[in-house]
Every structure is written in structure tokens, then in C-alpha cells.
Enzyme design. Structure first.
Site, PDB file in Angstrom:
ATOM      1  N   LYS A   1       0.835  -1.101  -0.069  1.00 52.60           N
ATOM      2  CA  LYS A   1       0.034  -0.272  -0.032  1.00 52.60           C
ATOM      3  C   LYS A   1       0.980   1.205   0.037  1.00 52.60           C
ATOM      4  O   LYS A   1       0.358   2.461  -0.141  1.00 52.60           O
ATOM      5  CB  LYS A   1      -0.942   0.016   1.082  1.00 52.60           C
ATOM      6  CG  LYS A   1      -2.017  -1.008   1.180  1.00 52.60           C
ATOM      7  CD  LYS A   1      -3.295  -0.792   2.080  1.00 52.60           C
ATOM      8  CE  LYS A   1      -4.293  -1.901   2.120  1.00 52.60           C
ATOM      9  NZ  LYS A   1      -5.119  -1.498   3.264  1.00 52.60           N
TER      10      LYS A   1
ATOM     11  N   LYS B   1     -12.473  -6.184  -1.125  1.00 58.91           N
ATOM     12  CA  LYS B   1     -13.522  -5.227  -1.011  1.00 58.91           C
ATOM     13  C   LYS B   1     -13.041  -4.067  -2.020  1.00 58.91           C
ATOM     14  O   LYS B   1     -14.088  -3.205  -2.259  1.00 58.91           O
ATOM     15  CB  LYS B   1     -13.562  -4.505   0.364  1.00 58.91           C
ATOM     16  CG  LYS B   1     -14.086  -5.446   1.539  1.00 58.91           C
ATOM     17  CD  LYS B   1     -14.603  -4.744   2.497  1.00 58.91           C
ATOM     18  CE  LYS B   1     -14.648  -5.463   3.724  1.00 58.91           C
ATOM     19  NZ  LYS B   1     -13.329  -5.446   4.720  1.00 58.91           N
TER      20      LYS B   1
ATOM     21  N   LYS C   1      -6.559 -11.832  -5.158  1.00 57.50           N
ATOM     22  CA  LYS C   1      -7.642 -12.267  -4.303  1.00 57.50           C
ATOM     23  C   LYS C   1      -8.935 -11.422  -4.376  1.00 57.50           C
ATOM     24  O   LYS C   1      -8.694 -10.180  -4.643  1.00 57.50           O
ATOM     25  CB  LYS C   1      -7.051 -12.076  -2.784  1.00 57.50           C
ATOM     26  CG  LYS C   1      -7.237 -10.833  -2.124  1.00 57.50           C
ATOM     27  CD  LYS C   1      -7.059 -10.999  -0.552  1.00 57.50           C
ATOM     28  CE  LYS C   1      -7.478  -9.509   0.170  1.00 57.50           C
ATOM     29  NZ  LYS C   1      -8.675  -9.447   0.595  1.00 57.50           N
TER      30      LYS C   1
END
Ligand code: ADP
Ligand code: TRP
Length: 319
Positions: free
Chosen positions: A113, A197, A194
Site C-alpha cells: 500500500k 473489497k 484475491k
């Protein structure tokens, strides 16, 4: 197994998806007969990246509604909003005092990130330590998490052992729980990443209507082998088979991708239809969900306070 105290958490960042349900939520629900299990909504974690205050509040309430709809029995397993129990942040600080900068900076999620070079909040670096506080506060024995969170759980175990050996037995050191199938549900449109969200388009939301489920599964990436089997060279088909097994407990009898996709669609729909229905009932009464959260925090505060008191004493703070 059913009598083991478990805790798991979900960031209040978006809508829960099939990966969250199969990887973490169902294993928590499976242990909810145990006195002392906790379902945590991590709203503080939602502020480790750019955030919109209104969204964080709304997501927290919506997440609580979905947890209830999915079958968390709040009478047995309190649903707790992280920011309602101040001990989370207090223990976070105490644990920072036994965690190395290098340990935090090595976490894969932090590296990913923070890799794009933009501004990074300090809380993104220290977030796994807050997650450790979430877990260690409640003396739980097991933590169901998907594969993407295993490194954070390992850090939690390391910190807990270190604290216990330096300052005396203070924390229960929990084990991870990995679901047999679906510890890593992959994105249906890109089975190399994966389901998440926030990224990807091949996601099945827990509240998605039947036609959307059908469309996303129908478009799921497969391959040209035309063989229904689990094989590392066939990540899309393997993912569909894993989802089917996780949803139904059985294996596919399909010999074509078309039939396999129909089986997967039906299995997902059978799992999600009752969640959608219960969610619709619950949204009619938002006051009820707020009460559940208030009661959840009240229930767990004594345990959290006792853990922090133990940790304060052990590490050298005056009563
Ligand atoms: P996301 O990663 O989708 O934003 P969270 O970070 O809130 O969701 O994850 C909540 C829980 O769901 C964690 O235990 C995480 O490991 C699990 N989880 C998330 N994505 C998946 C997935 N694709 N497959 C299995 N478990 C998952
Ligand atoms: N960090 C987890 C995630 O991003 C969510 C989480 C917060 C959690 N606190 C937790 C998971 C405690 C398990 C236990 O998925």
C-alpha cells in the site's frame, strides 16, 4: 472446536464479499457457542488510508447489519465497534513499545500500500500492532483469518510471546484458524488476485442480487484446457471448484465449464439468499443495530479493561 473462543475482525471500508464470509466470518460463526468469542468491526483501521468520515460511520453500521444478517448471534458473540472500546488504542501504544520499526515496515500489506510513492499515514505502518491489540485484549484462543492476514497474525503471536517473556505472563497467545477450502477466494475476473473489497471486478458481494451473482460467475475467467479439475495451471477453474466445495461441502460432478458455473451460481445463491432476506428485515430498524453495538461494547469492556490493567502493571506503569 465449537467451544473455543474465537475473534475475527473486518475493516469498515466497503461491502463484505464471499471471501470475507468463507475465509473469516463462517469460521467465527461456527464457534459462537463458545462464551467469549468476539466479532470486531475495525473502524479505526478504516482511517489508515484516505477516508471519508461519513463513509466510515455508515460502513460501520452497515457492517454490523451484515454480520447479524449472516448469522452472528450477538447474544452469544458480541459485535464490537473497535472505537467504542478505548482499551484498543491504549493497548496499541503499550504493544508499540515491544515492536520493532523494522518488523512493522516488513509487513507485505504495508509495503504494497505504500509502494506507489504517494503520502502514507503513520497509522498504516502501525496498523498491524493495533490489530494485535484487538486480538490480545480478549484472551481468545483462535483467530480465523484469510491467508492475506496470516502475516499480521504471526506478528501478533511474536509480540505476545515477547511481552510475556520480558514482563511476565500477560497475554493468551492465539492460534490462527484456516478454513479447509476458501482461505483465499480469488477474484472471478482475475484469478491471480484475491477477491477484495476495494480492487478487482470479479467480486461477489454478500448482498448482491441473484442476477448479478449469475452474471459475475458466468463471466468468470476459465481457460482453454476444457477440463474440470483443480490444477495450478487452471487458477480460474480451481477457484470455482474451491468456492463450490466451501459453499456446499461437496465436490463438482460437472464435465463442462458451463455446468460448473451453473453449480457455483446455485451454491452461492443458496448461501446468500437468506442473508439478503434477513438484511432487508434488519435495515427496517437501524435503531436495533445501534443497540446491538452499544450492548456489545458494554459486554466486552470488563475483559478489555482487565487485560490492559495486567499489561500496564507488567510493563512498569503505576496503578
Ligand atoms: P478485504 O481484504 O476484502 O478488504 P478485510 O481486510 O476486511 O477485507 O478482511 C476481513 C477478513 O476476510 C480477513 O480475515 C481476511 O483475511 C478475510 N479475507 C479477505 N479477502 C479474502 C479472500 N479473498 N478469501 C478469503 N478470506 C478473505
Ligand atoms: N486487519 C484485518 C483486515 O484487514 C481486519 C482486522 C482488524 C482483524 N482487527 C482484526 C482481523 C483482528 C482479525 C483479528 O482484514
Amino acid at each position: 472446536m465449537a467451544l473455543t473462543r474465537r475473534l475475527t475482525g473486518f475493516q469498515a471500508t466497503g461491502k463484505l464479499h464471499l471471501g470475507n464470509l468463507l475465509g473469516a466470518l463462517r469460521p467465527l460463526i461456527a464457534a459462537q457457542k463458545a462464551e467469549g468469542s468476539v466479532a470486531l468491526i475495525a473502524d479505526l483501521h478504516a482511517m489508515t488510508v484516505d477516508h471519508n468520515p461519513t463513509d466510515v460511520r455508515e460502513n460501520a453500521l452497515e457492517l454490523a447489519t451484515v454480520l447479524l444478517a449472516a448469522g452472528v448471534d450477538a447474544e452469544r458473540t458480541p459485535i464490537v465497534l473497535q472505537s467504542h472500546v478505548r482499551e484498543h488504542t491504549e493497548l496499541h501504544y503499550l504493544l508499540e513499545c515491544v515492536t520493532g520499526f523494522g518488523e512493522a515496515a516488513r509487513m507485505i500489506q504495508f509495503k504494497e500500500k505504500s509502494a506507489n510513492g504517494g503520502p502514507v499515514r503513520l497509522s498504516l505502518l502501525t496498523y498491524p500492532v493495533l490489530m494485535s491489540a484487538d486480538i490480545l485484549l480478549y484472551d481468545v484462543e483462535q483467530v480465523p483469518v484469510g491467508d492475506d492476514q496470516r502475516q499480521h497474525l504471526e506478528l501478533t503471536r511474536t509480540i505476545a510471546h515477547r511481552f510475556n517473556s520480558r514482563y511476565g505472563e500477560t497475554f493468551t497467545v492465539p492460534d490462527g484458524v484456516r478454513p479447509e477450502a476458501a482461505a483465499r477466494v480469488m477474484d472471478l475476473a482475475d484469478p491471480t488476485v484475491k477477491m477484495s473489497k476495494t480492487v478487482g471486478t470479479g467480486r461477489i458481494g454478500l448482498l448482491d442480487p441473484p442476477e448479478m451473482i449469475r452474471r459475475v460467475v458466468a463471466r468468470a475467467v476459465t481457460d482453454e484446457f476444457a477440463l474440470v479439475r483443480r490444477d495450478p495451471r487452471q487458477p480460474g477453474v480451481t477457484n470455482l471448484l474451491d468456492i463450490l466445495t466451501a459453499c456446499t461441502g461437496s465436490v463438482s460432478s460437472a464435465t463442462s465449464y458451463r455446468v460448473l458455473k451453473q453449480e457455483v451460481t446455485d451454491a452461492i445463491e443458496a448461501l446468500l439468499a437468506p442473508i439478503r432476506a434477513r438484511h432487508a428485515e434488519l435495515t427496517a430498524d437501524p435503531g436495533y443495530v445501534r443497540k446491538v453495538l452499544a450492548a456489545g461494547a458494554d459486554r466486552v469492556r470488563p475483559t478489555a479493561a482487565a487485560t490492559v490493567a495486567r499489561a500496564r502493571r507488567a510493563i512498569g506503569l503505576l496503578d
